[in-house]
Scaffold this motif. Structure first.
Motif, PDB file in Angstrom:
ATOM      1  N   PHE A 177       0.922  -1.204   0.038  1.00 20.80           N
ATOM      2  CA  PHE A 177      -0.017   0.028   0.244  1.00 20.80           C
ATOM      3  C   PHE A 177       0.889   1.425   0.012  1.00 20.80           C
ATOM      4  O   PHE A 177       1.676   1.331   0.702  1.00 20.80           O
ATOM      5  CB  PHE A 177      -0.957   0.053   1.291  1.00 20.80           C
ATOM      6  N   MET A 178       0.700   2.107  -0.831  1.00 22.68           N
ATOM      7  CA  MET A 178       1.525   3.369  -0.963  1.00 22.68           C
ATOM      8  C   MET A 178       1.377   4.265   0.269  1.00 22.68           C
ATOM      9  O   MET A 178       0.334   4.451   0.867  1.00 22.68           O
ATOM     10  CB  MET A 178       0.858   4.127  -2.195  1.00 22.68           C
ATOM     11  N   ASP A 184      -4.087   7.644   5.235  1.00 21.04           N
ATOM     12  CA  ASP A 184      -5.503   7.905   5.436  1.00 21.04           C
ATOM     13  C   ASP A 184      -6.393   6.964   5.291  1.00 21.04           C
ATOM     14  O   ASP A 184      -7.726   6.770   5.988  1.00 21.04           O
ATOM     15  CB  ASP A 184      -5.911   9.124   4.713  1.00 21.04           C
ATOM     16  N   HIS A 185      -6.143   5.813   4.459  1.00 16.68           N
ATOM     17  CA  HIS A 185      -7.135   4.916   4.078  1.00 16.68           C
ATOM     18  C   HIS A 185      -6.996   3.551   4.570  1.00 16.68           C
ATOM     19  O   HIS A 185      -7.881   2.608   4.779  1.00 16.68           O
ATOM     20  CB  HIS A 185      -7.233   4.764   2.516  1.00 16.68           C
ATOM     21  N   LEU A 190      -9.495  -1.408   6.220  1.00 17.73           N
ATOM     22  CA  LEU A 190      -9.313  -2.705   6.974  1.00 17.73           C
ATOM     23  C   LEU A 190     -10.333  -3.003   7.862  1.00 17.73           C
ATOM     24  O   LEU A 190     -10.982  -3.988   7.805  1.00 17.73           O
ATOM     25  CB  LEU A 190      -8.059  -3.040   7.388  1.00 17.73           C
ATOM     26  N   ARG A 191     -10.505  -1.981   8.785  1.00 18.69           N
ATOM     27  CA  ARG A 191     -11.659  -1.967   9.757  1.00 18.69           C
ATOM     28  C   ARG A 191     -12.958  -2.195   9.259  1.00 18.69           C
ATOM     29  O   ARG A 191     -13.889  -2.847   9.876  1.00 18.69           O
ATOM     30  CB  ARG A 191     -11.479  -0.931  10.708  1.00 18.69           C
ATOM     31  N   ALA A 192     -13.138  -1.444   8.132  1.00 21.14           N
ATOM     32  CA  ALA A 192     -14.609  -1.334   7.566  1.00 21.14           C
ATOM     33  C   ALA A 192     -14.699  -2.734   6.996  1.00 21.14           C
ATOM     34  O   ALA A 192     -16.138  -3.359   7.105  1.00 21.14           O
ATOM     35  CB  ALA A 192     -14.707  -0.431   6.609  1.00 21.14           C
ATOM     36  N   ARG A 193     -13.802  -3.476   6.454  1.00 19.68           N
ATOM     37  CA  ARG A 193     -14.322  -4.706   5.894  1.00 19.68           C
ATOM     38  C   ARG A 193     -14.158  -5.819   6.917  1.00 19.68           C
ATOM     39  O   ARG A 193     -15.204  -6.772   6.830  1.00 19.68           O
ATOM     40  CB  ARG A 193     -12.866  -5.158   4.969  1.00 19.68           C
ATOM     41  N   THR A 215       7.384   4.617  -1.886  1.00 18.35           N
ATOM     42  CA  THR A 215       7.351   4.201  -0.484  1.00 18.35           C
ATOM     43  C   THR A 215       6.155   3.318   0.063  1.00 18.35           C
ATOM     44  O   THR A 215       4.902   3.860  -0.290  1.00 18.35           O
ATOM     45  CB  THR A 215       7.663   5.695   0.326  1.00 18.35           C
ATOM     46  N   CYS A 216       6.157   2.449   0.598  1.00 20.86           N
ATOM     47  CA  CYS A 216       5.017   1.664   1.262  1.00 20.86           C
ATOM     48  C   CYS A 216       4.710   1.914   2.793  1.00 20.86           C
ATOM     49  O   CYS A 216       5.745   2.216   3.552  1.00 20.86           O
ATOM     50  CB  CYS A 216       5.442   0.156   1.019  1.00 20.86           C
ATOM     51  N   PHE A 217       3.710   2.034   3.112  1.00 17.50           N
ATOM     52  CA  PHE A 217       3.079   2.415   4.343  1.00 17.50           C
ATOM     53  C   PHE A 217       3.328   1.510   5.415  1.00 17.50           C
ATOM     54  O   PHE A 217       3.717   2.045   6.474  1.00 17.50           O
ATOM     55  CB  PHE A 217       1.542   2.696   4.190  1.00 17.50           C
ATOM     56  N   GLY A 218       3.183   0.088   5.103  1.00 17.68           N
ATOM     57  CA  GLY A 218       3.280  -0.586   6.404  1.00 17.68           C
ATOM     58  C   GLY A 218       2.208  -1.024   7.141  1.00 17.68           C
ATOM     59  O   GLY A 218       1.203  -1.134   6.668  1.00 17.68           O
ATOM     60  N   ARG A 219       2.505  -0.696   8.467  1.00 16.25           N
ATOM     61  CA  ARG A 219       1.214  -1.019   9.621  1.00 16.25           C
ATOM     62  C   ARG A 219       0.567  -2.163   9.484  1.00 16.25           C
ATOM     63  O   ARG A 219      -0.567  -2.111   9.448  1.00 16.25           O
ATOM     64  CB  ARG A 219       0.602   0.339   9.620  1.00 16.25           C
TER      65      ARG A 219
END
Length: 264
Positions: A177-178, A184-185, A190-193, A215-219
């Motif tokens: 994920f960028m 922001d998303h 993930l929580r919505a799904r 650059t990827c977001f991680g988390r």
């Protein structure tokens, strides 16, 4: 069931990427994981002209992770790789899942392709080199049913609803994920799904800088069926563990039966 989401920084050295992934799987097994999940494009995330040649499901990539699953006695979700596609110009972005014996248990080809144009920020057409998959995929992993997806699929809730209708209790999202959208998303989606499908969500992401200038977001995280983040990775490569409480999942579905009450 104990799960592990593995976060790494794959770059343009495939051998080093696979070595790093194998080390993460070892840490997952040492931590008692029943299943470990790796990110999208776990073996290579670099410049297209130096990318390894696409290969079949039973090629070097598949064999590498089949061996890892067998040696560690653990289910392995091998993120994704470039599978040989329908024509010379296109590959598939493909997930492989291996059981504890190293047998291939499931395959999924990414359906939704990341074609995005944000002036001054990002221009990317995944469909220029990747063909879309045509079918959903889920697999029984001992006491759970795993619904498969990849990265940009996360923005298409109808895919996850179909997986839930098909019996999934855990949804898996390997991703790269960028950074600019992830801030922001990523967690919100993930929580919505998780909430709308009353499922656990296992999300394993790439982290940090990758060639060329990406650059990827991680988390990486695990979300429970109530939408609560129960485990989240720090901003470094590593392994994050969580326990899936199947009794809690059943209780949530019973006391707030939104999935059962759907009419469409």
């Amino acid at each position: 069931m104990r799960v592990a989401v593995c976060q790494l920084n794959a770059r343009d050295d495939r051998a080093e990427n696979l070595k790093a992934a194998r080390n993460l799987l070892q840490r997952a097994a040492d931590g008692g994981a029943d299943i470990a999940v790796l990110p999208e494009y776990v073996d290579y995330l670099g410049r297209a002209h130096t990318a390894p040649a696409p290969e079949s499901v039973d090629g070097e990539f598949g064999t590498f992770f089949a061996d890892a699953a067998r040696e560690l006695g653990m289910w392995v979700h091998a993120g994704s790789f470039h599978e040989t596609g329908p024509d010379p110009e296109h590959t598939y972005n493909t997930t492989l899942v291996f059981d504890r014996s190293g047998a291939l248990a499931a395959t999924y080809r990414k359906i939704h392709l990341y074609d995005v144009e944000i002036p001054g920020r990002v221009s990317y057409r995944e469909s220029a080199t990747v063909a879309p998959g045509a079918a959903t995929s889920s697999v029984d992993v001992e006491r759970i049913r795993l619904g498969l997806s990849i990265c940009y699929d996360l923005r298409f809730p109808e895919l996850y609803r179909q997986l839930a209708i098909d019996g999934a209790t855990v949804l898996v999202v390997p991703a790269a994920f960028m950074l600019h959208t992830g801030r922001d998303h990523w967690e919100v989606l993930l929580r919505a799904r998780a909430i709308e499908n009353q499922c656990y969500v296992l999300a394993a992401g790439q982290i940090g800088n990758h060639d060329p200038d990406r650059t990827c977001f991680g988390r990486s995280m695990v979300v429970d069926p109530w939408g609560t983040v129960i485990a989240q990775a720090p901003d470094i490569p590593g392994v994050t563990f969580a326990e899936l409480d199947l009794e809690r999942l059943a209780e949530i579905r019973e006391t707030l039966p939104s999935l059962a009450n759907r009419r469409l």
